[in-house]
Design a protein around this motif. Sequence first.
Motif, PDB file in Angstrom:
ATOM      1  N   VAL A   1      -6.514  16.702  27.996  1.00  0.00           N
ATOM      2  CA  VAL A   1      -7.137  17.870  28.623  1.00  0.00           C
ATOM      3  C   VAL A   1      -6.674  19.103  27.856  1.00  0.00           C
ATOM      4  O   VAL A   1      -5.483  19.410  27.829  1.00  0.00           O
ATOM      5  CB  VAL A   1      -6.759  18.002  30.109  1.00  0.00           C
ATOM      6  N   GLN A   2      -7.620  19.777  27.225  1.00  0.00           N
ATOM      7  CA  GLN A   2      -7.310  21.014  26.516  1.00  0.00           C
ATOM      8  C   GLN A   2      -7.789  22.192  27.346  1.00  0.00           C
ATOM      9  O   GLN A   2      -8.943  22.240  27.770  1.00  0.00           O
ATOM     10  CB  GLN A   2      -7.984  21.052  25.145  1.00  0.00           C
TER      11      GLN A   2
ATOM     12  N   ALA B   1       1.902  21.730  35.300  1.00  0.00           N
ATOM     13  CA  ALA B   1       2.573  22.988  34.976  1.00  0.00           C
ATOM     14  C   ALA B   1       2.951  23.004  33.511  1.00  0.00           C
ATOM     15  O   ALA B   1       3.282  21.966  32.929  1.00  0.00           O
ATOM     16  CB  ALA B   1       3.809  23.180  35.843  1.00  0.00           C
ATOM     17  N   GLY B   2       2.908  24.187  32.903  1.00  0.00           N
ATOM     18  CA  GLY B   2       3.284  24.305  31.508  1.00  0.00           C
ATOM     19  C   GLY B   2       4.700  23.829  31.270  1.00  0.00           C
ATOM     20  O   GLY B   2       5.582  24.031  32.110  1.00  0.00           O
ATOM     21  N   PRO B   3       4.953  23.178  30.145  1.00  0.00           N
ATOM     22  CA  PRO B   3       6.306  22.676  29.864  1.00  0.00           C
ATOM     23  C   PRO B   3       7.284  23.813  29.653  1.00  0.00           C
ATOM     24  O   PRO B   3       6.893  24.946  29.349  1.00  0.00           O
ATOM     25  CB  PRO B   3       6.114  21.856  28.583  1.00  0.00           C
ATOM     26  N   GLN B   4       8.573  23.522  29.774  1.00  0.00           N
ATOM     27  CA  GLN B   4       9.597  24.557  29.673  1.00  0.00           C
ATOM     28  C   GLN B   4       9.590  25.241  28.315  1.00  0.00           C
ATOM     29  O   GLN B   4       9.956  26.400  28.209  1.00  0.00           O
ATOM     30  CB  GLN B   4      10.978  23.953  29.945  1.00  0.00           C
TER      31      GLN B   4
ATOM     32  N   ALA C   1      -3.701  24.982  25.193  1.00  0.00           N
ATOM     33  CA  ALA C   1      -2.659  23.973  25.381  1.00  0.00           C
ATOM     34  C   ALA C   1      -3.338  22.652  25.675  1.00  0.00           C
ATOM     35  O   ALA C   1      -4.388  22.612  26.337  1.00  0.00           O
ATOM     36  CB  ALA C   1      -1.721  24.358  26.522  1.00  0.00           C
ATOM     37  N   THR C   2      -2.767  21.576  25.171  1.00  0.00           N
ATOM     38  CA  THR C   2      -3.331  20.248  25.402  1.00  0.00           C
ATOM     39  C   THR C   2      -2.290  19.372  26.080  1.00  0.00           C
ATOM     40  O   THR C   2      -1.164  19.255  25.591  1.00  0.00           O
ATOM     41  CB  THR C   2      -3.775  19.592  24.084  1.00  0.00           C
ATOM     42  N   VAL C   3      -2.671  18.790  27.202  1.00  0.00           N
ATOM     43  CA  VAL C   3      -1.816  17.835  27.898  1.00  0.00           C
ATOM     44  C   VAL C   3      -2.498  16.473  27.832  1.00  0.00           C
ATOM     45  O   VAL C   3      -3.716  16.375  27.643  1.00  0.00           O
ATOM     46  CB  VAL C   3      -1.572  18.250  29.367  1.00  0.00           C
TER      47      VAL C   3
END
Length: 489
Positions: free
Chosen positions: A404-405, A447-450, A461-463
């Motif tokens: 998922v981008q 949630a966005g990574p640290q 961002a791509t998860v």
Amino acid sequence: MQLTRLTRLAVVAAALATVLAAVLAAPPGAQAAAGDGTPTDPNIRFVGRWDTRNSSAYVPGWAGAYLTTGFTGTTVKLKQRNAIDLYYSIDGRPDVYLQNVQGTVNLTPTPIPAGDHTLRVSYRVVAGSYHGDAVFQGLVLDSGARTLPAQPTRGMVEFVGDSITVGTTTSKNALTAYGWLVGEQLGLDHMQVAQGGACLVTTADGCVGLDRRFVKVSAADGAADHDFSRYQADVVVINLGTNDVGHGVSTTQFQDSYAGLLRTIRSKYPKAAILALQTFRGRFVAQTQAAVQTVNNAGDRNVFFVATDGWVPSDGLSDSVHPNDAGHRAIAAELAPIVAGHLPPRTTPTPTPSPSRTPTPAPSPSPSRTPSASPSATPSGSAAGCDVHYTVTNQWPGGFQADVQVTNTGAAVLTPWALRWTFSDGQQIDQGWNGTFTQTGATVTVAGPQWSLALAPGASATVGFTATWNGANGAPSSFTLNGAGCRAA
């Protein structure tokens, strides 16, 4: 009266003998006080291969071994025997590099706020050998402070290889090599059993052969056997064969030794998935495939050959052999989803917990693949503050993998950011990377990574994740970013 006194002495002696026997029978580390910061402190987790025979000085072996723990207070110091180069990270911040330090090394020259903190320490390697005297002798904390248990991770991945796996010619060696990057992206413990110049086959001219050295705690001559009860790898990735050509290894020798190494790894890690990578220079490819087929035919179906054509981009080499930082990031982007797909299923459908470490800041692009499913568009109108591309990259009966981008199309920086969607067909997340996943019913929040909490205007961002499905696997029809609707494309 004399008999009574002798009887009492006998009772005392028996009690002392019982206590002494219990102490001697206790497992290593049990005699340490939890929280005291000594090498045997059970709150310190030593990841990878460490020689722990000396309870006052633990020594890392191979490349990429590290230690991690929590601690209280405002300062932390590291006790080193002699000079060493090292990296350390406190509270998930970018790694700090120290050169030629020894004795009591202050890792907090500026005290940090009082509270609970985390620490990771990794000694710098050069071609697989540690650059200095890599001997950990303990931590020194504030008066009244203590260590805290290191946070557990979701599993362990071990990388077996040569100087490429070590990260030779990259900016931080092991820390910028594809193995370290993959482990960090997936929130796994990770270890590089690798040495510069190593071969698969032990040769008469002295090439370090992993066919024999894999079982050792380090690559040093006369090294002790590694204690495989310390941890079990969930996935083992092998990248060997680049150097054997230069040492006169025949194709028959290579194939037989590769099959032997696969059997050795299986004997040590009965449940691990073993991934045999095609060498990036295309050496001994047919023999690697044949070795995998040999153990498959013998009944071990959890061993796989992985083709790597096109993994290293044209600008991804620092010389004719070794990938540079960009090359290792590209390799990690291809390899991470494959490793994730071979991790054992979680015991519950609980989504991926947050990684216990923060990786060194490095982009982790998602590999480009042809989607096998396309989401329907979200009628968000012009007010949408984000664009989303949802791509199913692989699917099999009962499971699938997706990327998922998300792109911030708004005018403000989002700090922190969180992407949310709702599955329509009961899909459940198994594993996730490049974000912290939670799932409640059909609703997933990432949630966005640290290491990437901010999403600037125009930034993406791509998860990625693997998940289960049953009956249908429709794409989510709507997404939100920090509560604002997104356009799905």
